[in-house]
Design an enzyme around this catalytic site. Structure first.
Site, PDB file in Angstrom:
ATOM      1  N   VAL A   1      22.463 -12.691  -6.304  1.00 22.78           N
ATOM      2  CA  VAL A   1      21.753 -11.327  -5.786  1.00 22.78           C
ATOM      3  C   VAL A   1      21.399 -10.724  -7.173  1.00 22.78           C
ATOM      4  O   VAL A   1      20.212 -10.092  -7.119  1.00 22.78           O
ATOM      5  CB  VAL A   1      22.885 -10.247  -5.219  1.00 22.78           C
ATOM      6  CG1 VAL A   1      22.338  -9.149  -5.007  1.00 22.78           C
ATOM      7  CG2 VAL A   1      23.475 -10.885  -4.168  1.00 22.78           C
TER       8      VAL A   1
ATOM      9  N   ASP B   1     -29.221  -9.071 -13.902  1.00 26.62           N
ATOM     10  CA  ASP B   1     -30.560  -8.629 -13.757  1.00 26.62           C
ATOM     11  C   ASP B   1     -31.120  -7.549 -14.836  1.00 26.62           C
ATOM     12  O   ASP B   1     -30.351  -6.799 -14.893  1.00 26.62           O
ATOM     13  CB  ASP B   1     -30.820  -8.200 -12.329  1.00 26.62           C
ATOM     14  CG  ASP B   1     -30.686  -9.284 -11.212  1.00 26.62           C
ATOM     15  OD1 ASP B   1     -31.230 -10.646 -11.672  1.00 26.62           O
ATOM     16  OD2 ASP B   1     -30.509  -9.129 -10.200  1.00 26.62           O
TER      17      ASP B   1
ATOM     18  N   ASP C   1     -29.741 -10.156  -6.415  1.00 24.87           N
ATOM     19  CA  ASP C   1     -30.181  -9.066  -5.276  1.00 24.87           C
ATOM     20  C   ASP C   1     -30.930  -9.811  -3.998  1.00 24.87           C
ATOM     21  O   ASP C   1     -30.977  -9.271  -2.903  1.00 24.87           O
ATOM     22  CB  ASP C   1     -30.823  -7.860  -5.681  1.00 24.87           C
ATOM     23  CG  ASP C   1     -32.042  -8.217  -6.485  1.00 24.87           C
ATOM     24  OD1 ASP C   1     -32.486  -9.300  -6.487  1.00 24.87           O
ATOM     25  OD2 ASP C   1     -32.548  -7.306  -7.048  1.00 24.87           O
TER      26      ASP C   1
ATOM     27  N   ASP D   1     -31.133 -15.732  -4.257  1.00 18.54           N
ATOM     28  CA  ASP D   1     -29.762 -15.671  -5.231  1.00 18.54           C
ATOM     29  C   ASP D   1     -28.529 -16.190  -4.721  1.00 18.54           C
ATOM     30  O   ASP D   1     -27.670 -16.110  -5.675  1.00 18.54           O
ATOM     31  CB  ASP D   1     -29.930 -14.247  -5.747  1.00 18.54           C
ATOM     32  CG  ASP D   1     -30.835 -13.651  -6.761  1.00 18.54           C
ATOM     33  OD1 ASP D   1     -31.513 -14.711  -7.301  1.00 18.54           O
ATOM     34  OD2 ASP D   1     -31.227 -12.566  -6.751  1.00 18.54           O
TER      35      ASP D   1
ATOM     36  N   ASN E   1      18.214  -3.602  -7.948  1.00 18.45           N
ATOM     37  CA  ASN E   1      16.831  -4.489  -7.591  1.00 18.45           C
ATOM     38  C   ASN E   1      15.973  -3.614  -6.761  1.00 18.45           C
ATOM     39  O   ASN E   1      14.505  -3.678  -6.756  1.00 18.45           O
ATOM     40  CB  ASN E   1      17.323  -5.620  -7.100  1.00 18.45           C
ATOM     41  CG  ASN E   1      17.781  -6.733  -8.134  1.00 18.45           C
ATOM     42  OD1 ASN E   1      17.917  -6.167  -9.459  1.00 18.45           O
ATOM     43  ND2 ASN E   1      18.168  -7.779  -7.808  1.00 18.45           N
TER      44      ASN E   1
HETATM   45 MG    MG Z   1     -37.363  -7.294  -8.424  1.00 18.44          MG
END
Ligand code: MG
Ligand code: ADP
Length: 878
Positions: A280, A327, A621, A625, A715
């Site tokens: 325990v 990007d 985006d 991609d 505990n």
């Molecule tokens: Mg663009």
């Protein structure tokens, strides 16, 4: 007669069948239909019932050990202990169940945040709605990048191409049509239909929805599938493995201790009690739920800070990210384009100076406004910012144009309405061109706009006010020089060209143009980008800019933001293609800017960095991609401008499209991991203390120091609270001072285990000291003294585990939860010690004031030592 299928009808018949016009449904009809067909969602297999989840909590080796402990306690005549253990087990399972359901809900709410939208026509108005609100009979507009969210029949087709691999397994794109198909047809041959779950890779279409939710082809497959397996994150998996090993270890040690006790001629029952206490003490009951809570809490916080986690794994890997490929347009910059200057007829003009009565300039304006799918509604741009910047420019020159059109100013609408688009080839980031065909003054004319370097080589002549001249090398040089001047100022440049021709328009006929001019526009960097880039570098993360824009423009912006430093290289997609993998590997760490890239280039960039052992994050985006986003360790999609396809492929979505949000998410990811690690250290070092205490007494032949109730109380109650508080430790600046974590090293490093043992020993020493004091005075009290000391020492220890730094550096009040947790733990302990009614339940005795003072003094000692060590270590480090 066989029944007519949706693809057998003509579009008119089908519209009649669904009793709808091309103006779409009205709200009343939508409501009516929704009541009949329900929402457009897939029922995900069969979910586990609450009871199943509850029972599942008992299928754990550690829990089984506890059940055995309960049975042994019962046989030892300690029925109270048995009852407490069983109660604790049930409570634990209830907590676990609540936990599970909460975590599930939090995941579902994240899923909702990232659910796709669809563009529909209702009441004659185009609008965007969540896909779950779509009903049969709706008219949906599809365009490249969209995810198809319902089954439907194509009413009008504009070169639509669809990837249906999720349904047919066929990965090539299917060209669609709006014609009738006769007879029976396999799903893959129903080219006038689109199906939920497929992706639009090219073109546009108008679609009449014929099936939604479970009535779609996808729904039929989903119905066959069983409940999606709950996937665990690497951390959860390694913890599972750890607890499996721990259980084995505990059983072995228990057996050894049991044998030792028997050897010492203890009764079997007493020996068993030792084994039970040990088991325990060692089992970290709360660990699993605490990790889950901390992770759930972390993802909620990230969602509030605009980073929506789609894949829980990402929370952990975020902390390891060492390269962020981002990007430029819209992520590092604002995506607020404004036209700056125009180059036409060999001269540079301000936008206001343009004159629509001049035929050359008029063609440029036609090209800018007609080869353009954006619009401005109530002052807000809809569509591509590059394109509505052109519309804004057009609106600003209306003073002169009003004369021309004989009305008080014109909006592009009037121009667009008076011309009819005959054909089009949409923009895509591979070709970097967009073309349309209109009848201008009765002559079929192809208008094109696009990147200068692509379009210029496709022009055979140049239009000047006084006539058309052939495109000589010196003409080209003049245009290139102007392009360079614009680009060096960080401007984005579009070029425009046309030709009078009635050949069919396609990617194969986008040649032999007459050059018109250049339009340059600014897209200022986001102000927060500079700081975010600096933060990333400090945190050992390499930012890399990837863009379809011109190299000179890209480098100008990258320098302004701090991504491009002296000695760095900028590469174009074409230059990248020319490199072998080995050459690329040689250079990769120097390249900060990739310009004029195509989406395929992104995959190579990710792979090259990964070959160097980096954890790579990549933003994207567009439709194309998706493969790069999947390839990256953390694919990041744009919430505002991103296509549904890219969002589908990403592990994280930025709801504000902002680079700075990625850095914040990294900091949060590091924080979640650090907090989990600290919480685990806290729980395990406390348990180690308990184990050492039991081992010590068994070796010394002393009575068992703890009843199982004592250890369970610690505990499950007094230890869980500080552990949770440690999990809530706020992110601080130091998190970004360190290098990224190596994903290969897990939590249980040598350092971690040494610290855990050292701290455990310290706490065990004071606990056993209290025990000896107890035994010397009043033996019955020894156990209570040991229990109270262990509890208090572990409560104090909660402050130690908040951070690697000492508490003086991070401040006691910087995590309020840790103070509450401590206070609550002390109250719980006080209840057990001071309320006589609880004494028998918790097997404790009355304590004298001296004993209490001794307990407090002793339990504080480990914390003093640990804090001093932290202070010294830090002094040495400086
Ligand atoms: Mg663009
Ligand atoms: P990024 O998003 O990284 O700026 P894009 O792929 O959007 O890259 O654009 C690449 C190039 O294509 C731009 O530099 C511009 O010359 C051209 N371009 C961008 N948008 C359009 C558009 N809507 N129509 C025609 N050409 C475009």
């Amino acid at each position: 007669m066989t029944q007519k299928e949706d693809w057998n009808y003509s579009t008119q018949e089908l519209l009649q069948k669904f009793d709808v016009t091309e103006q779409g449904l009205n709200n009343v009809r939508v409501e009516e239909t929704r009541r009949q067909t329900g929402e457009n969602i897939l029922q995900e297999g069969k979910k586990k019932s609450t009871l199943e989840v509850f029972l599942g909590q008992f299928c754990d080796l550690l829990v089984v050990i506890l059940i055995i402990a309960a049975i042994i306690s019962m046989f030892s005549g300690n029925v109270e202990s048995t009852i407490v253990i069983l109660l604790v087990l049930i409570m634990n399972a209830v907590l676990g169940t609540v936990q599970h359901i909460k975590a599930q809900r939090s995941l579902e709410s994240l899923k909702q945040l990232s659910a796709p939208n669809a563009k529909v026509i209702r009441n004659g108005v185009k609008q965007e709605i969540p896909s779950r609100e779509i009903v049969p009979g709706d008219i949906v507009m599809l365009e490249a990048g969209d995810m198809i969210v319902a089954d439907g029949r194509i009413l009008h087709n504009y070169s639509l191409q669809v990837n249906e691999s999720s349904l047919t397994g066929e990965s090539t794109n299917v060209e669609k049509t709006d014609m009738v198909i006769e007879g029976k047809a396999a799903l893959a041959d129903r080219v006038n239909m689109v199906y939920s779950g497929s992706l639009v890779t090219y073109g546009r279409a108008q679609v009449l929805v014929t099936g939604t939710g479970m009535k779609t082809e996808l729904g039929k497959i989903a119905g066959l599938m069983n409940a999606a397996k709950e996937r665990k994150t690497p951390l959860q998996e390694s913890l599972d493995k750890f607890s499996g090993r721990l259980a084995m270890l505990i059983m072995i040690i228990c057996a050894v201790v049991f044998g030792l006790c028997i050897y010492r001629k203890m009764t079997i029952l007493d020996s068993l009690l030792f084994a039970v206490a040990l088991a325990v003490a060692a089992i970290p009951e709360a660990l699993g739920s605490i990790v889950t809570i901390v992770q759930a809490f972390g993802t909620q916080k990230m969602a509030k800070e605009n980073a929506i986690i789609k894949d829980l794994k990402a929370v952990e890997s975020l902390g390891c990210v060492s390269v962020i490929c981002s990007d430029k347009t819209g992520t590092l910059t604002q995506n607020k384009m404004t036209v700056q200057q125009i180059y036409i007829d060999g001269k540079v003009y301000e936008p206001k100076e343009l004159d629509i009565t001049d035929q050359t300039q008029r063609y440029l304006l036609y090209d800018a406004v007609l080869t353009n799918d954006s619009s401005i509604v109530e002052g807000k741009g809809i569509g591509d910012p590059t394109e509505y910047a052109l519309l804004e420019m057009f609106r600003n020159i209306q003073v002169e144009s009003s004369k021309f059109f004989g009305s008080a100013g014109i909006y592009e609408d009037i121009l667009r309405k008076s011309m009819d688009r005959m054909e089009e080839v949409p923009f895509d980031s591979d070709r970097k061109l967009m073309s349309t065909k209109y009848s201008l003054h009765g002559v079929p004319t192809i208008l094109t706009k696009g990147a200068v370097d692509v379009l210029l080589d496709r022009c055979t002549s140049v239009r000047y006010t006084d006539g058309i001249r052939p495109m000589t090398e010196s003409e080209k040089e003049k245009i290139r020089r102007q392009n360079r001047i614009f680009s060096e100022n960080g401007l984005r440049v579009l070029s425009f060209a046309y030709k009078e021709s009635d050949e069919p328009l396609s990617v194969d006929t986008e040649y032999n143009f007459i050059f018109l001019g250049l339009i340059s526009m600014v897209d200022p960097p986001r102000p927060e980008s500079v700081e975010a880039v600096a933060d990333a570098k400090k945190a050992g993360i390499r930012p890399v800019m990837i863009t379809g824009d011109h190299k000179i423009t890209a480098v100008a912006i990258a320098k302004r933001i701090g991504i491009f430093e002296d000695g760095n290289i900028a590469l174009t997609g074409a230059e990248l293609d020319a490199l072998t993998d080995a050459e690329l590997d040689d250079r990769i760490t120097k390249i900060s800017v990739y310009a004029r890239v195509s989406p395929e280039n992104k995959i190579r960039i990710v792979e090259a960095w990964q070959r160097k052992g980096n954890i790579v994050s990549m933003t994207g985006d567009g439709v194309n991609d998706a493969p790069a986003l999947k390839k990256a360790d953390i694919g990041v999609a744009m919430g505002i401008t991103g296509t549904e396809v890219s969002k589908d492929a990403a592990a994280m979505i930025l709801s504000d499209d902002n680079f700075a949000t990625i850095i914040k998410a990294v900091a949060n990811g590091r924080n979640v991991y650090r907090n989990i690690k600290n919480a685990i250290l806290f729980l395990l070092s406390g348990n180690t203390a308990g184990v050492f205490s039991v081992l010590y007494t068994s070796i010394m032949g002393l009575p068992v120091p703890f009843a199982p109730v004592h250890l369970l109380f610690i505990n499950l109650l007094t230890d869980s609270l500080p552990a949770l508080a440690i999990g809530m430790e706020p992110a601080d600046e130091r998190l970004l001072d360190e290098k990224p974590r190596d994903p290969k090293t897990g939590i249980m490093t040598r350092d971690f285990i040494m610290t855990m043992i050292a701290e455990g020993v310290l706490i065990a020493v004071v606990t056993m000291t209290a025990y000896h004091i107890g035994i010397a005075g009043n033996p019955a009290k020894a156990s209570t003294m040991a229990f109270a000391t262990l509890t208090m020492a572990r409560l104090f220890h909660g402050f130690n585990c908040r951070s690697k730094e000492s508490i003086f550096e991070i401040g006691l009040g910087s995590n309020k939860y840790s103070l509450y947790a401590f206070a609550a733990g002390v109250c719980l302990l006080a209840l057990v010690i001071f309320v006589p009614f609880l004494h028998s339940v918790f097997s404790v005795e009355n304590l004298s004031a001296t004993a209490i003072a001794q307990i407090i003094g002793l339990s504080f000692i480990p914390t003093v030592i640990i804090q001093l060590v932290k202070l010294c270590r830090n002094k040495k480090g400086e």
